[in-house]
Design a protein around this motif. Sequence first.
Motif, PDB file in Angstrom:
ATOM      1  N   ASP A 147       0.450  -0.583   0.227  1.00 17.60           N
ATOM      2  CA  ASP A 147       0.024  -0.460   0.493  1.00 17.60           C
ATOM      3  C   ASP A 147       0.771   1.294   0.223  1.00 17.60           C
ATOM      4  N   HIS A 148       0.131   2.898  -0.114  1.00 18.20           N
ATOM      5  CA  HIS A 148       0.713   3.697  -0.338  1.00 18.20           C
ATOM      6  C   HIS A 148       1.719   3.721   0.502  1.00 18.20           C
ATOM      7  N   SER A 149       1.299   3.773   2.414  1.00 18.59           N
ATOM      8  CA  SER A 149       2.313   4.007   3.196  1.00 18.59           C
ATOM      9  C   SER A 149       3.505   3.118   3.846  1.00 18.59           C
ATOM     10  N   LYS A 150       3.241   2.085   3.087  1.00 20.10           N
ATOM     11  CA  LYS A 150       4.604   1.240   3.242  1.00 20.10           C
ATOM     12  C   LYS A 150       5.413   1.513   2.308  1.00 20.10           C
ATOM     13  N   GLU A 151       4.681   1.232   0.325  1.00 23.23           N
ATOM     14  CA  GLU A 151       5.544   1.570   0.192  1.00 23.23           C
ATOM     15  C   GLU A 151       6.283   2.645  -0.035  1.00 23.23           C
ATOM     16  N   GLN A 152       6.004   4.343   0.624  1.00 27.03           N
ATOM     17  CA  GLN A 152       6.978   5.516   0.722  1.00 27.03           C
ATOM     18  C   GLN A 152       7.657   5.211   1.994  1.00 27.03           C
ATOM     19  N   ALA A 153       7.133   4.662   2.871  1.00 29.22           N
ATOM     20  CA  ALA A 153       8.403   4.068   4.126  1.00 29.22           C
ATOM     21  C   ALA A 153       9.500   3.557   3.510  1.00 29.22           C
ATOM     22  N   LEU A 154       8.896   2.127   2.566  1.00 26.08           N
ATOM     23  CA  LEU A 154      10.793   1.520   1.855  1.00 26.08           C
ATOM     24  C   LEU A 154      11.451   2.825   1.369  1.00 26.08           C
ATOM     25  N   ARG A 155      11.061   3.500   0.535  1.00 30.96           N
ATOM     26  CA  ARG A 155      11.788   4.397  -0.428  1.00 30.96           C
ATOM     27  C   ARG A 155      12.448   5.506   1.094  1.00 30.96           C
ATOM     28  N   ASP A 156      11.662   6.320   2.077  1.00 30.02           N
ATOM     29  CA  ASP A 156      12.188   6.487   2.694  1.00 30.02           C
ATOM     30  C   ASP A 156      13.848   6.021   3.333  1.00 30.02           C
ATOM     31  N   ALA A 157      13.349   4.725   3.923  1.00 27.00           N
ATOM     32  CA  ALA A 157      14.461   3.883   4.390  1.00 27.00           C
ATOM     33  C   ALA A 157      15.401   3.920   3.754  1.00 27.00           C
ATOM     34  N   LEU A 158      15.385   3.214   2.263  1.00 28.82           N
ATOM     35  CA  LEU A 158      15.817   2.974   1.207  1.00 28.82           C
ATOM     36  C   LEU A 158      17.592   3.688   1.096  1.00 28.82           C
ATOM     37  N   ALA A 159      16.725   5.317   0.836  1.00 31.45           N
ATOM     38  CA  ALA A 159      17.182   6.817   0.374  1.00 31.45           C
ATOM     39  C   ALA A 159      17.597   7.391   1.708  1.00 31.45           C
ATOM     40  N   ALA A 160      17.604   6.992   2.949  1.00 32.06           N
ATOM     41  CA  ALA A 160      17.930   7.571   4.175  1.00 32.06           C
ATOM     42  C   ALA A 160      19.735   7.391   4.400  1.00 32.06           C
ATOM     43  N   HIS A 161      20.099   8.432   4.978  1.00 38.20           N
ATOM     44  CA  HIS A 161      21.464   8.510   4.866  1.00 38.20           C
ATOM     45  C   HIS A 161      21.525   7.555   6.724  1.00 38.20           C
ATOM     46  N   VAL A 162      22.849   6.742   6.482  1.00 41.52           N
ATOM     47  CA  VAL A 162      22.622   5.976   8.013  1.00 41.52           C
ATOM     48  C   VAL A 162      23.909   6.965   8.686  1.00 41.52           C
ATOM     49  N   ALA A 163      23.499   7.283  10.117  1.00 37.71           N
ATOM     50  CA  ALA A 163      24.331   8.362  10.429  1.00 37.71           C
ATOM     51  C   ALA A 163      25.877   7.505  11.355  1.00 37.71           C
ATOM     52  N   THR A 164      26.679   7.584  11.277  1.00 34.70           N
ATOM     53  CA  THR A 164      27.853   7.446  11.862  1.00 34.70           C
ATOM     54  C   THR A 164      28.039   8.133  13.117  1.00 34.70           C
ATOM     55  N   PRO A 165      28.716   7.559  14.278  1.00 34.82           N
ATOM     56  CA  PRO A 165      29.090   7.784  15.231  1.00 34.82           C
ATOM     57  C   PRO A 165      30.919   8.741  15.058  1.00 34.82           C
ATOM     58  N   ALA A 166      30.194  10.337  15.536  1.00 40.73           N
ATOM     59  CA  ALA A 166      31.765  10.901  14.430  1.00 40.73           C
ATOM     60  C   ALA A 166      32.509  10.418  15.439  1.00 40.73           C
ATOM     61  N   VAL A 167      33.989  10.162  15.153  1.00 39.13           N
ATOM     62  CA  VAL A 167      34.944  10.651  15.622  1.00 39.13           C
ATOM     63  C   VAL A 167      35.923  11.254  15.944  1.00 39.13           C
ATOM     64  N   THR A 168      36.346  11.343  17.186  1.00 37.84           N
ATOM     65  CA  THR A 168      37.137  12.754  17.477  1.00 37.84           C
ATOM     66  C   THR A 168      38.679  11.458  17.769  1.00 37.84           C
ATOM     67  N   ALA A 169      39.754  12.685  17.697  1.00 39.25           N
ATOM     68  CA  ALA A 169      40.870  12.118  17.833  1.00 39.25           C
ATOM     69  C   ALA A 169      41.331  12.579  19.517  1.00 39.25           C
ATOM     70  N   PRO A 170      41.868  11.350  20.122  1.00 39.84           N
ATOM     71  CA  PRO A 170      42.673  11.974  21.523  1.00 39.84           C
ATOM     72  C   PRO A 170      43.038  12.560  21.528  1.00 39.84           C
ATOM     73  N   SER A 171      42.940  12.970  23.223  1.00 36.22           N
ATOM     74  CA  SER A 171      43.549  14.083  23.349  1.00 36.22           C
ATOM     75  C   SER A 171      45.089  13.770  23.493  1.00 36.22           C
ATOM     76  N   THR A 172      45.485  15.030  23.710  1.00 38.74           N
ATOM     77  CA  THR A 172      47.368  14.476  23.938  1.00 38.74           C
ATOM     78  C   THR A 172      48.065  15.169  24.928  1.00 38.74           C
ATOM     79  N   PRO A 173      48.050  14.959  26.046  1.00 38.83           N
ATOM     80  CA  PRO A 173      48.677  15.710  27.273  1.00 38.83           C
ATOM     81  C   PRO A 173      49.645  17.044  27.128  1.00 38.83           C
TER      82      PRO A 173
END
Length: 173
Positions: A147-173
Motif C-alpha cells: 500500500d502507499h504508506s508502506k511503499e513510501q516508508a520503504l523508499r524513505d528507508a532506502l534513501a536515508a543516510h545512516v548516521a555514523t558516530p563521529a570519531v574524535t581524535a584522542p587528546s594529547t597531554p
Amino acid sequence: MSDLVVIVYPTEAKAEEIRQKLFDLQKEYVIEISDAVIAVKEPSGHVKLNQLLNTTAAGAVSGTFWGALIGLIFLNPLLGAAIGAGAGALSGALTDYGINDAFMKQLSETLQPGNAALFVLIRKLTADKLLDAVKGTGGVVLKTSLDHSKEQALRDALAAHVATPAVTAPSTP
C-alpha cells in the motif's frame, strides 16, 4: 497473500548483497520470502535472471531417480534413468515457481545496461525491523504491491543516510 517488491541497484553485486541480507533476516524471522530473483540487463541488452532454483536441473535429478527406479523394475535401469532425466529436465524447464519469468524480463527491459533489479516475493514481514535493516542501502523502488504508506516508508528507508558516530581524535597531554 504475498507482496512483490522490485528494487533497482547500480550493480549485480549490490543486489546480491541485499538479497543475502534478506536471507539473513529470514533466519531471524523478520521476513518470510517466497522467491528472490536478481535480473541483470547486460550491455548487449539481454536480461539475465539469477534465480534461486534451477528447475531444469532439479527436474533432471528427480527424473533420473524415478526413471532408474522404474527401469530397475523392467530390468533396464540405465535406459530408464536416461529417459527419466530427459523427461524431468523438460518438465523442469516448463515449470515456473515463484515470480513469473516473463514478467521479470519485461519489467527489466527498462533498466540501464549493467543495472540489476532485485525481485522479492514476500509472504510475511515485520515492517519496522526490516526497514531498519535496509536503511541507507540505496536502490530505487521500481514496483511494489504494497500500500502507499508502506511503499513510501520503504523508499524513505532506502534513501536515508545512516548516521555514523563521529570519531574524535584522542587528546594529547
